[in-house]
Motif scaffolding. Structure first.
Motif, PDB file in Angstrom:
ATOM      1  N   GLU A 115       0.822  -1.204   0.000  1.00 37.29           N
ATOM      2  CA  GLU A 115       0.000   0.000   0.000  1.00 37.29           C
ATOM      3  C   GLU A 115       0.859   1.258   0.000  1.00 37.29           C
ATOM      4  O   GLU A 115       0.491   2.284  -0.583  1.00 37.29           O
ATOM      5  N   ARG A 116       2.028   1.183   0.629  1.00 41.33           N
ATOM      6  CA  ARG A 116       2.926   2.337   0.639  1.00 41.33           C
ATOM      7  C   ARG A 116       3.409   2.670  -0.774  1.00 41.33           C
ATOM      8  O   ARG A 116       3.577   3.840  -1.120  1.00 41.33           O
ATOM      9  N   THR A 117       3.609   1.651  -1.600  1.00 37.54           N
ATOM     10  CA  THR A 117       3.991   1.911  -2.985  1.00 37.54           C
ATOM     11  C   THR A 117       2.846   2.572  -3.731  1.00 37.54           C
ATOM     12  O   THR A 117       3.059   3.483  -4.551  1.00 37.54           O
ATOM     13  N   ARG A 118       1.610   2.132  -3.457  1.00 44.23           N
ATOM     14  CA  ARG A 118       0.443   2.741  -4.109  1.00 44.23           C
ATOM     15  C   ARG A 118       0.318   4.210  -3.703  1.00 44.23           C
ATOM     16  O   ARG A 118       0.014   5.076  -4.541  1.00 44.23           O
ATOM     17  N   LEU A 168      21.062   4.802   4.327  1.00 43.56           N
ATOM     18  CA  LEU A 168      22.243   5.302   3.629  1.00 43.56           C
ATOM     19  C   LEU A 168      22.287   4.801   2.188  1.00 43.56           C
ATOM     20  O   LEU A 168      22.665   5.542   1.273  1.00 43.56           O
ATOM     21  N   VAL A 169      21.909   3.528   1.980  1.00 46.33           N
ATOM     22  CA  VAL A 169      21.884   2.985   0.613  1.00 46.33           C
ATOM     23  C   VAL A 169      20.899   3.773  -0.250  1.00 46.33           C
ATOM     24  O   VAL A 169      21.214   4.166  -1.392  1.00 46.33           O
ATOM     25  N   LEU A 170      19.693   4.031   0.277  1.00 45.61           N
ATOM     26  CA  LEU A 170      18.698   4.780  -0.489  1.00 45.61           C
ATOM     27  C   LEU A 170      19.141   6.212  -0.738  1.00 45.61           C
ATOM     28  O   LEU A 170      18.883   6.780  -1.808  1.00 45.61           O
ATOM     29  N   GLY A 201      11.609   3.805  -4.825  1.00 50.34           N
ATOM     30  CA  GLY A 201      12.597   4.262  -3.849  1.00 50.34           C
ATOM     31  C   GLY A 201      11.951   4.968  -2.670  1.00 50.34           C
ATOM     32  O   GLY A 201      12.336   4.760  -1.516  1.00 50.34           O
ATOM     33  N   ALA A 202      10.945   5.813  -2.936  1.00 49.01           N
ATOM     34  CA  ALA A 202      10.238   6.494  -1.846  1.00 49.01           C
ATOM     35  C   ALA A 202       9.479   5.500  -0.980  1.00 49.01           C
ATOM     36  O   ALA A 202       9.418   5.643   0.255  1.00 49.01           O
ATOM     37  N   SER A 203       8.890   4.484  -1.592  1.00 49.86           N
ATOM     38  CA  SER A 203       8.199   3.443  -0.831  1.00 49.86           C
ATOM     39  C   SER A 203       9.177   2.670   0.055  1.00 49.86           C
ATOM     40  O   SER A 203       8.861   2.322   1.204  1.00 49.86           O
ATOM     41  N   MET A 204      10.365   2.401  -0.459  1.00 50.05           N
ATOM     42  CA  MET A 204      11.389   1.712   0.338  1.00 50.05           C
ATOM     43  C   MET A 204      11.802   2.564   1.531  1.00 50.05           C
ATOM     44  O   MET A 204      12.064   2.043   2.623  1.00 50.05           O
TER      45      MET A 204
END
Length: 482
Positions: free
Chosen positions: A156-159, A256-258, A375-378
């Motif tokens: 849902e966060r990706t949506r 940090l990776v993101l 990336g924002a969802s991650m």
């Protein structure tokens, strides 16, 4: 565990749920403000201060990047203070409401510099860039930090992020169409409307109104959610202990990776934005209505990303999908320039030029925006990973970092674009069709090379993200059980 402690713990963990459509639309509509700001900064700011005001491109880029250094302090401060804000309007909404007026006023001043010397005009640009981006931070950081608070559901966060990016791009593209067709359209006095200074003043007023309306509508439309949002305990302590907590939060490996992957990806977007009018006008010979068609082409790519990103991330996993999307976007974005240099691409004016370019633009936009959405969802998923390690929910801090990365679009990106123009020896106030071919070739070679290097690095970093859906769901289950 006591009943009071259990209630407090439950209040600190968002539910695993699907967001209602009304709330989703209101929340996503707020991203229009950032879209307007981003399209203005990325597409027109360098052109305005270089070709209209007459400042050196490399110097303008340097000034805008220096303003980014201030953001490096302001963004985490806003995120940290937002996390620690308490009151009847919750942690995020007081910041959202308060940001509307400063954003609108700063935006108008940015595009209306007074008649000053060159050093004073550069100072004006620096101050106004800091004011606008700081005000945008005070809205966007708390607003986007609501994502992991509204739901703990992995997909849902990706949506949610897909909706935010859809509205953000829509806002930016609406302003681009208005700029090309209304405010900066050709006139008898300005055959190249992009050089019409008065048009930028009207462009600024329209953008300021749209940003303020989007912010207030989003804040009001999500106000009813305040009572449902997590209510983590607020730790006391000194400024030193608070700073130590902040450092413990941002040392998270996934964060940090993101951050590093995002810096590369958004810097590429920033370079492309800042050079877009140069590439469209001087390399491909775009004129008049072509710019309007281009906006619909780009939005087609965004709609494809809106449909593709949530589904692909759910099926193949977020890190892998983001890496593949960045890699494929790299190929479609740069291929026309390499093919042109090899003599294998349609010439300017050829019937196949525009359709071929538009096809590559649709695909590269869809893939790039998909990577940004995922990336924002991650980043939203990093919140619970950090909470299990530090005992703190720090949505504001993490999304401050994410938002700072996005500002690389108009910071490092514009700086590098200015350097690219200087390295190519691109003339000021140039006339399309009159720039030497050797200059155009240098411009595209340097641009393409930098784009390839940054995109490849970003893809490798996305693959280094340390967890996926299984680990996230197990973590949520453990936290709920506790």
């Amino acid at each position: 565990m006591s009943t009071a402690a259990s209630d407090a713990r439950a209040g600190a963990l968002p539910p695993v749920r699907r967001i209602g459509q009304g709330t989703m639309l209101a929340y996503a509509f707020g991203a229009v403000a950032y879209g307007v700001k981003d399209s203005g900064f990325g597409t027109f700011l360098l052109l305005f201060y270089n070709q209209v005001i007459g400042l050196p491109a490399a110097t303008v880029g340097l000034v805008v990047m220096c303003a980014l250094l201030i953001d490096a302090l302001i963004d985490p401060a806003v995120g940290f203070l937002s996390d620690r804000t308490r009151g009847r309007w919750g942690r995020r909404h007081p910041w959202m409401y308060a940001a509307a007026l400063p954003i609108a006023v700063g935006w108008i001043f940015l595009w209306n510099p007074p008649a000053l010397s060159e050093p004073a005009t550069l100072l004006w640009l620096f101050v106004m860039a800091v004011v606008v981006r700081s005000a945008v931070s005070c809205y966007e950081v708390p607003s986007v930090a609501l994502t992991p608070e509204l739901t703990a559901d992995y997909d849902e966060r990706t949506r949610i992020m897909a909706y935010r990016y859809l509205f953000g791009w829509a806002g930016g593209l609406v302003m681009l169409v208005a700029a090309y067709q209304v405010f900066l359209a050709p006139t008898p006095a300005f055959a190249n409307g992009l050089l019409n200074r008065a048009g930028y003043a009207n462009f600024a007023i329209a953008g300021a109104v749209l940003m303020a309306v989007a912010i207030l509508a989003s804040a009001l439309g999500t106000h009813h959610e305040i009572k449902h949002l997590p209510r983590p305990d607020l730790r006391g302590g000194t400024l030193r202990s608070s700073f130590a907590e902040l450092m413990a939060t941002v040392r998270n490996r996934a964060f940090l990776v993101l951050m590093l992957a995002g810096v590369c990806a958004y810097t590429n977007q920033g370079i492309s934005y800042a050079l877009s009018n140069y590439l469209y006008s001087y390399v491909w010979g775009f004129r008049g209505a072509t710019f309007v068609y281009l906006m619909f082409v780009l939005f087609t790519g965004v709609v494809l990303a809106f449909l593709f990103a949530p589904r692909a991330a759910k099926r193949f996993g977020k890190p892998r999908t983001a890496a593949v999307a960045v890699s494929l976007a790299m190929l479609f974005q740069t291929a026309p320039y390499w093919l042109r240099l090899a003599g294998w691409f349609p010439d300017v004016g050829a019937p196949l030029l525009i359709p071929t370019l538009f096809g590559t633009y649709i695909l590269s936009t869809a893939l790039n925006v998909s990577a940004f959405i995922i990336g924002a969802s991650m980043m939203a998923d990093v919140v619970e990973d950090s909470e299990t390690r530090t005992g703190m929910r720090s949505e504001g801090v993490f999304f401050a970092g994410s938002f700072f990365v996005q500002k690389c679009t108009s910071g490092i990106g514009i700086f590098l674009a200015g350097l690219i123009l200087a390295m190519a020896g691109f003339p000021e106030k140039a006339t399309p069709g009159m720039v030497p071919v050797a200059t155009i070739d240098r411009l595209t070679i340097v641009y393409g090379g930098i784009y390839l290097a940054l995109a490849f690095t970003s893809a490798l970093l996305f693959l280094r993200f340390p967890f996926g859906k299984a680990e996230h769901d197990a973590r949520i289950a453990r936290m709920a059980g506790a």
